[in-house]
Design a protein around this motif. Structure first.
Motif, short mmCIF file in Angstrom:
data_model
loop_
_atom_site.label_atom_id
_atom_site.label_comp_id
_atom_site.label_asym_id
_atom_site.label_seq_id
_atom_site.Cartn_x
_atom_site.Cartn_y
_atom_site.Cartn_z
N LEU A 175 18.80 -39.17 3.48
CA LEU A 175 17.55 -38.60 3.96
C LEU A 175 17.93 -37.30 4.66
CD1 LEU A 175 14.54 -38.73 4.60
CD2 LEU A 175 15.11 -40.08 6.61
N GLN A 176 17.42 -36.18 4.13
CA GLN A 176 17.81 -34.87 4.65
C GLN A 176 16.61 -34.09 5.18
OE1 GLN A 176 19.91 -33.20 1.25
NE2 GLN A 176 21.84 -33.79 2.22
N PHE A 177 16.92 -33.17 6.08
CA PHE A 177 15.90 -32.35 6.71
C PHE A 177 16.37 -30.91 6.74
CE2 PHE A 177 14.60 -30.17 10.63
CZ PHE A 177 13.23 -30.13 10.44
N ARG A 178 15.44 -29.98 6.52
CA ARG A 178 15.76 -28.56 6.63
C ARG A 178 14.67 -27.89 7.45
NH1 ARG A 178 15.23 -24.07 2.05
NH2 ARG A 178 13.14 -24.84 2.33
N THR A 232 20.17 -24.42 4.98
CA THR A 232 20.86 -25.63 4.53
C THR A 232 20.16 -26.88 5.04
OG1 THR A 232 22.34 -25.59 6.44
CG2 THR A 232 23.12 -24.49 4.43
N PHE A 233 20.40 -27.97 4.36
CA PHE A 233 19.86 -29.26 4.76
C PHE A 233 20.85 -29.99 5.64
CE2 PHE A 233 17.28 -28.28 1.12
CZ PHE A 233 16.07 -28.88 1.39
N ARG A 234 20.33 -30.85 6.50
CA ARG A 234 21.17 -31.69 7.36
C ARG A 234 20.81 -33.14 7.08
NH1 ARG A 234 21.24 -33.69 12.96
NH2 ARG A 234 19.00 -33.38 13.01
N THR A 235 21.83 -33.99 6.88
CA THR A 235 21.60 -35.41 6.62
C THR A 235 21.26 -36.12 7.92
OG1 THR A 235 23.07 -35.39 4.72
CG2 THR A 235 22.59 -37.54 5.69
N LEU A 236 20.08 -36.77 7.96
CA LEU A 236 19.65 -37.51 9.13
C LEU A 236 20.13 -38.95 9.07
CD1 LEU A 236 15.94 -36.32 9.36
CD2 LEU A 236 17.89 -35.48 10.66
N GLN A 287 13.60 -46.04 8.89
CA GLN A 287 12.88 -45.33 9.94
C GLN A 287 13.90 -44.52 10.73
OE1 GLN A 287 11.10 -47.53 13.31
NE2 GLN A 287 9.16 -46.80 12.48
N THR A 288 13.56 -43.28 11.02
CA THR A 288 14.46 -42.41 11.76
C THR A 288 13.66 -41.45 12.62
OG1 THR A 288 16.39 -40.97 11.57
CG2 THR A 288 14.64 -40.63 9.97
N ALA A 289 14.29 -40.97 13.68
CA ALA A 289 13.63 -40.01 14.56
C ALA A 289 13.60 -38.65 13.88
CB ALA A 289 14.37 -39.92 15.88
N PHE A 290 12.52 -37.96 14.03
CA PHE A 290 12.35 -36.64 13.45
C PHE A 290 12.67 -35.61 14.52
CE2 PHE A 290 10.72 -33.86 10.27
CZ PHE A 290 10.20 -32.79 10.96
N GLU A 291 13.49 -34.65 14.17
CA GLU A 291 13.87 -33.62 15.12
C GLU A 291 13.47 -32.25 14.59
OE1 GLU A 291 18.06 -34.19 15.23
OE2 GLU A 291 17.93 -35.89 16.56
N ILE A 292 13.21 -31.35 15.50
CA ILE A 292 12.95 -29.95 15.13
C ILE A 292 14.26 -29.21 15.34
CG2 ILE A 292 11.62 -27.88 15.65
CD1 ILE A 292 9.96 -30.19 14.51
N CYS A 293 14.76 -28.57 14.29
CA CYS A 293 16.06 -27.91 14.36
C CYS A 293 15.90 -26.40 14.19
CB CYS A 293 16.98 -28.44 13.26
SG CYS A 293 17.33 -30.19 13.44
#
Length: 94
Positions: free
Chosen positions: A49-52, A58-62, A76-82
């Motif tokens: 599960l990745q977020f950009r 680039t994407f970061r693996t959560l 289920q995972t916490a969502f962060e603003i990067c």
């Protein structure tokens, strides 16, 4: 033999996701079956599960999860603003 896999029936809730809140991601991983000539579940596969961030390139693996015997995944995972700090600096997540 390598075969393409794709995430089918993917859903993330709630939408929109608020900063610091948890998001639930569910779906089913499928791939081509050379015996039946149809797409079928891809059991026991790892899915990242990745977020950009908007400003990132680039994407970061959560989180990484493994699919069930039916190819299903749910996590289920916490969502962060990067934010990207600079060209050679790491992401800073709030």
């Amino acid at each position: 033999m390598r075969r393409a896999a794709r995430l089918s029936l993917a859903d993330a809730t709630p939408e929109p996701v608020a900063k610091g809140k948890k998001v639930t991601v569910a779906g089913k991983l499928i791939r081509a079956n050379s015996t039946t000539h149809r797409n079928g579940p891809y059991a026991g596969s790892k899915v990242a599960l990745q977020f950009r961030a908007k400003s990132a390139s680039t994407f970061r693996t959560l989180k990484t999860v493994t699919t069930s015997s039916a190819g299903a995944l749910r996590t289920q995972t916490a969502f962060e603003i990067c934010h990207v700090l600079g060209p050679e600096q790491p992401l800073r997540c709030a």
